[in-house]
Design an enzyme around this catalytic site. Structure first.
Site, PDB file in Angstrom:
ATOM      1  N   ASP A  33       0.866  -1.186   0.000  1.00 55.53           N
ATOM      2  CA  ASP A  33       0.000   0.000   0.000  1.00 55.53           C
ATOM      3  C   ASP A  33       0.901   1.234   0.000  1.00 55.53           C
ATOM      4  O   ASP A  33       1.966   1.230   0.630  1.00 55.53           O
ATOM      5  CB  ASP A  33      -0.880  -0.001   1.261  1.00 55.53           C
ATOM      6  CG  ASP A  33      -2.104   0.881   1.139  1.00 55.53           C
ATOM      7  OD1 ASP A  33      -3.225   0.341   1.205  1.00 55.53           O
ATOM      8  OD2 ASP A  33      -1.950   2.112   0.980  1.00 55.53           O
ATOM      9  N   THR A  37      -4.168   6.943   0.879  1.00 52.54           N
ATOM     10  CA  THR A  37      -5.467   7.113   1.555  1.00 52.54           C
ATOM     11  C   THR A  37      -5.644   6.095   2.684  1.00 52.54           C
ATOM     12  O   THR A  37      -6.525   6.268   3.519  1.00 52.54           O
ATOM     13  CB  THR A  37      -6.647   6.957   0.562  1.00 52.54           C
ATOM     14  OG1 THR A  37      -6.516   5.701  -0.120  1.00 52.54           O
ATOM     15  CG2 THR A  37      -6.667   8.078  -0.461  1.00 52.54           C
ATOM     16  N   GLY A  38      -4.836   5.069   2.707  1.00 44.14           N
ATOM     17  CA  GLY A  38      -4.951   4.053   3.757  1.00 44.14           C
ATOM     18  C   GLY A  38      -4.215   4.463   5.023  1.00 44.14           C
ATOM     19  O   GLY A  38      -3.609   5.535   5.092  1.00 44.14           O
ATOM     20  N   ALA A  74      -6.295  -1.430  -4.431  1.00 39.61           N
ATOM     21  CA  ALA A  74      -5.675  -0.102  -4.507  1.00 39.61           C
ATOM     22  C   ALA A  74      -6.289   0.712  -5.643  1.00 39.61           C
ATOM     23  O   ALA A  74      -6.074   0.388  -6.808  1.00 39.61           O
ATOM     24  CB  ALA A  74      -4.169  -0.260  -4.740  1.00 39.61           C
ATOM     25  N   TYR A 141     -14.672   7.515 -12.756  1.00 41.61           N
ATOM     26  CA  TYR A 141     -14.418   6.457 -11.774  1.00 41.61           C
ATOM     27  C   TYR A 141     -14.976   5.118 -12.267  1.00 41.61           C
ATOM     28  O   TYR A 141     -14.265   4.110 -12.350  1.00 41.61           O
ATOM     29  CB  TYR A 141     -15.028   6.819 -10.411  1.00 41.61           C
ATOM     30  CG  TYR A 141     -15.085   5.655  -9.465  1.00 41.61           C
ATOM     31  CD1 TYR A 141     -13.923   5.025  -9.036  1.00 41.61           C
ATOM     32  CD2 TYR A 141     -16.315   5.136  -9.024  1.00 41.61           C
ATOM     33  CE1 TYR A 141     -13.969   3.929  -8.186  1.00 41.61           C
ATOM     34  CE2 TYR A 141     -16.369   4.050  -8.177  1.00 41.61           C
ATOM     35  CZ  TYR A 141     -15.197   3.451  -7.769  1.00 41.61           C
ATOM     36  OH  TYR A 141     -15.251   2.361  -6.939  1.00 41.61           O
ATOM     37  N   ASN A 170     -22.979  -0.711  -1.815  1.00 41.52           N
ATOM     38  CA  ASN A 170     -22.455   0.287  -0.868  1.00 41.52           C
ATOM     39  C   ASN A 170     -21.804  -0.378   0.345  1.00 41.52           C
ATOM     40  O   ASN A 170     -22.512  -0.868   1.237  1.00 41.52           O
ATOM     41  CB  ASN A 170     -23.583   1.220  -0.432  1.00 41.52           C
ATOM     42  CG  ASN A 170     -24.013   2.141  -1.557  1.00 41.52           C
ATOM     43  OD1 ASN A 170     -24.368   1.694  -2.651  1.00 41.52           O
ATOM     44  ND2 ASN A 170     -23.959   3.432  -1.313  1.00 41.52           N
ATOM     45  N   ARG A 282     -28.013  15.226  -5.991  1.00 41.04           N
ATOM     46  CA  ARG A 282     -26.588  15.225  -6.333  1.00 41.04           C
ATOM     47  C   ARG A 282     -26.461  14.690  -7.760  1.00 41.04           C
ATOM     48  O   ARG A 282     -27.070  13.658  -8.076  1.00 41.04           O
ATOM     49  CB  ARG A 282     -25.841  14.333  -5.342  1.00 41.04           C
ATOM     50  CG  ARG A 282     -24.341  14.428  -5.410  1.00 41.04           C
ATOM     51  CD  ARG A 282     -23.680  13.622  -4.302  1.00 41.04           C
ATOM     52  NE  ARG A 282     -23.876  12.184  -4.458  1.00 41.04           N
ATOM     53  CZ  ARG A 282     -23.317  11.255  -3.673  1.00 41.04           C
ATOM     54  NH1 ARG A 282     -22.550  11.631  -2.650  1.00 41.04           N
ATOM     55  NH2 ARG A 282     -23.536   9.986  -3.867  1.00 41.04           N
ATOM     56  N   ASP A 285     -26.673  10.723  -9.355  1.00 45.82           N
ATOM     57  CA  ASP A 285     -27.215   9.712  -8.436  1.00 45.82           C
ATOM     58  C   ASP A 285     -28.424   9.017  -9.052  1.00 45.82           C
ATOM     59  O   ASP A 285     -29.459   9.659  -9.258  1.00 45.82           O
ATOM     60  CB  ASP A 285     -27.682  10.379  -7.129  1.00 45.82           C
ATOM     61  CG  ASP A 285     -26.609  10.411  -6.067  1.00 45.82           C
ATOM     62  OD1 ASP A 285     -25.615   9.678  -6.187  1.00 45.82           O
ATOM     63  OD2 ASP A 285     -26.788  11.176  -5.097  1.00 45.82           O
TER      64      ASP A 285
HETATM   65  N1  UDP Z   1     -26.012  11.254   0.427  1.00 43.31           N
HETATM   66  C1  UDP Z   1     -26.615  12.347   1.004  1.00 43.31           C
HETATM   67  N2  UDP Z   1     -25.825  13.218   1.713  1.00 43.31           N
HETATM   68  C2  UDP Z   1     -24.483  13.039   1.861  1.00 43.31           C
HETATM   69  C3  UDP Z   1     -23.884  11.905   1.267  1.00 43.31           C
HETATM   70  C4  UDP Z   1     -24.679  11.028   0.551  1.00 43.31           C
HETATM   71  O1  UDP Z   1     -27.817  12.559   0.889  1.00 43.31           O
HETATM   72  O2  UDP Z   1     -23.821  13.876   2.485  1.00 43.31           O
HETATM   73  C5  UDP Z   1     -26.841  10.332  -0.356  1.00 43.31           C
HETATM   74  C6  UDP Z   1     -26.409  10.195  -1.812  1.00 43.31           C
HETATM   75  O3  UDP Z   1     -26.969  11.220  -2.595  1.00 43.31           O
HETATM   76  C7  UDP Z   1     -26.954   8.805  -2.152  1.00 43.31           C
HETATM   77  C8  UDP Z   1     -26.801   8.029  -0.831  1.00 43.31           C
HETATM   78  O4  UDP Z   1     -26.700   9.032   0.184  1.00 43.31           O
HETATM   79  O5  UDP Z   1     -28.319   8.892  -2.468  1.00 43.31           O
HETATM   80  C9  UDP Z   1     -25.548   7.161  -0.763  1.00 43.31           C
HETATM   81  O6  UDP Z   1     -24.433   7.972  -1.117  1.00 43.31           O
HETATM   82  P1  UDP Z   1     -22.941   7.545  -0.810  1.00 43.31           P
HETATM   83  O7  UDP Z   1     -22.076   8.693  -1.265  1.00 43.31           O
HETATM   84  O8  UDP Z   1     -22.809   7.087   0.591  1.00 43.31           O
HETATM   85  O9  UDP Z   1     -22.704   6.270  -1.738  1.00 43.31           O
HETATM   86  P2  UDP Z   1     -22.917   6.075  -3.325  1.00 43.31           P
HETATM   87  O10 UDP Z   1     -24.259   5.407  -3.463  1.00 43.31           O
HETATM   88  O11 UDP Z   1     -22.844   7.411  -3.983  1.00 43.31           O
HETATM   89  O12 UDP Z   1     -21.798   5.170  -3.691  1.00 43.31           O
END
Ligand code: UDP
Length: 325
Positions: A33, A37-38, A74, A141, A170, A282, A285
Site C-alpha cells: 500500500d 489514503t490508507g 488499490a 471512476y 455500498n 446530487r 445519483d
Molecule cells: N447522500 C446524502 N448526503 C451526503 C452523502 C450522501 O444525501 O452527504 C446520499 C447520496 O446522494 C446517495 C446516498 O446518500 O443517495 C448514498 O451515497 P454515498 O455517497 O454514501 O454512496 P454512493 O451510493 O454514492 O456510492
C-alpha cells in the site's frame, strides 16, 4: 501450509477488513500500500510501502511475499474527484491494474481477486441489478473500473490469469469489536457523515434529493457490511485455488434501503437525532441501486452475516464513537 495472499491496497477501508478476515481464516498475509489514503495503523501484518503503478515496487513485493494469490483494492474511489481529474483515475485504476497483472504474470502468480463496483453499470435498467445488465458507466471512476475489468478479462482469456471480479454495492459498517472501521479524508459517504452529524462532530447532514420516484422520495441503495464483502473475497480465493478461471459477481444484500431509512437506523444506533439540511439532488445519483446477489449466493455459497441495516449501522456507530485513526 497456509496459503499466502498479497493484499494490494490492504491499508484502506475494505482492504484492511479483508486482511483481518484472511488472517482469521488462517492465511499468511502481506499488505502492499502507498498509504495515500490508507492507514498504517489499520495493518497488523507485514506492510510493504509502494505505489501500484510502480512495476519495480510490485516486482519486489511479489518476490518477497511469494503469494499464491493477490487481492487488489488499490484505487481512487471518489466519483466527484474523478469528474474533476479523470486522468488521475485512469492512471491509478487502469494503469495500476495493468501494472499489477503484468508483474504477476512475469512472476508466475496466477490468481487475482479484483475489487470492482456497481458503478460499472451506470444507470441501471432495472433493480435488482444482475450481472447481465449493460455496463455503461457514467463517471470516469466507473469507466476506469470497467476498463480495469477489461484489462483483467483480457489477461484471463489470453494469458492464463485466473481472475475473480467482485462488484460491490455500498460498503458499510466496521469490525463489531470497534477495532477497525472507516476513516476517509474527505468523508463523502452517507452513513459515516450521518453518524458524525448525530454525534455533533460534523455539520448537519445534507440530504441530496427528496423528490425521487421511490417510496419516501429519497434514493435507495444496497448497504453491504464490509465483513460480508470480505467473506465474498475469501470465497473467490477458494474458487481460484480450486482451479477455476474466475468470473464477475455482484456483491450486495439484495435489499434496498432509502436514505431516510438509513437516517432512522443511525438515530437508533446513536440514540440521537440526525440534523438534516435538505438539498437538491446530487448529480449522477440514480434513484435506486440494489443488487441481485443470486449468482454469488448460488455459485459461491455466499450469505450476508449482516442482513439487517441496523446491525450494519450499529457497527459503524461503535467505531465512530472512538475511531483509532
Ligand atoms: N447522500 C446524502 N448526503 C451526503 C452523502 C450522501 O444525501 O452527504 C446520499 C447520496 O446522494 C446517495 C446516498 O446518500 O443517495 C448514498 O451515497 P454515498 O455517497 O454514501 O454512496 P454512493 O451510493 O454514492 O456510492
Amino acid at each position: 501450509m497456509a496459503e499466502r495472499v498479497l493484499v494490494v491496497g490492504g491499508a484502506g477501508y475494505i482492504g484492511s477488513h479483508c486482511v483481518r478476515a484472511l488472517v482469521s481464516a488462517g492465511k499468511d498475509v502481506v499488505v502492499f500500500d502507498d498509504l495515500s489514503t490508507g492507514h498504517a495503523a489499520a495493518v497488523e501484518v507485514p506492510l510493504i510501502r509502494g505505489d501500484v503503478r510502480d512495476h519495480g515496487a510490485l516486482r519486489t513485493a511479489l518476490a518477497l511475499s511469494r503469494p499464491d494469490a493477490v487481492m487488489h483494492f488499490a484505487a481512487k474511489a471518489l466519483v466527484g474527484e474523478s469528474v474533476a481529474h479523470p486522468v488521475r483515475y485512469f492512471d491509478t485504476n487502469v494503469g495500476g491494474t495493468a501494472a499489477l497483472a503484468l508483474t504477476m504474470l512475469e512472476a508466475g502468480v496466477r490468481r487475482l481477486v479484483f475489487s470492482s463496483t456497481c458503478a460499472v453499470y451506470g444507470q441501471p435498467e432495472r433493480c435488482p441489478l444482475d450481472e447481465r445488465q449493460d455496463k455503461r458507466p457514467l463517471s470516469p471512476y466507473g469507466q476506469s473500473k470497467r476498463m480495469a475489468e477489461e484489462v483483467l478479462e483480457g489477461a484471463r482469456a489470453q494469458e492464463g490469469l485466473q481472475v475473480a471480479i467482485l462488484r460491490y454495492f455500498n460498503a458499510a459498517g466496521a469490525m463489531p469489536d470497534g477495532s477497525l472501521g472507516e476513516s476517509h479524508q474527505p468523508e463523502t459517504h452517507l452513513i459515516p457523515l450521518a453518524i458524525d452529524a448525530a454525534l455533533g462532530r460534523r455539520p448537519p447532514l445534507r440530504l441530496f434529493g427528496e423528490d425521487y420516484p421511490t417510496p419516501d422520495g429519497t434514493c435507495v441503495r444496497d448497504y453491504v457490511h464490509v465483513l460480508d464483502l470480505a467473506s465474498a473475497h475469501i470465497a473467490c480465493l477458494q474458487r481460484l485455488m480450486d482451479g477455476d478461471a474466475g468470473d464477475a459477481w455482484n456483491v450486495g444484500t439484495g435489499r434496498g434501503s432509502s436514505n431516510r431509512e438509513v437516517l432512522s437506523a443511525v438515530e437508533r444506533a446513536t440514540g440521537a437525532a440526525v440534523p438534516v439540511i435538505p438539498e437538491g439532488r446530487r448529480a449522477g445519483d440514480p434513484a435506486e441501486l440494489w443488487a441481485d446477489p443470486q449468482r454469488l449466493c448460488a455459485e459461491l455459497g455466499w450469505r450476508p452475516a449482516f442482513a439487517d441495516l441496523n446491525d450494519i449501522v450499529s457497527t459503524a456507530a461503535r467505531w465512530a464513537r472512538s475511531p483509532r485513526f
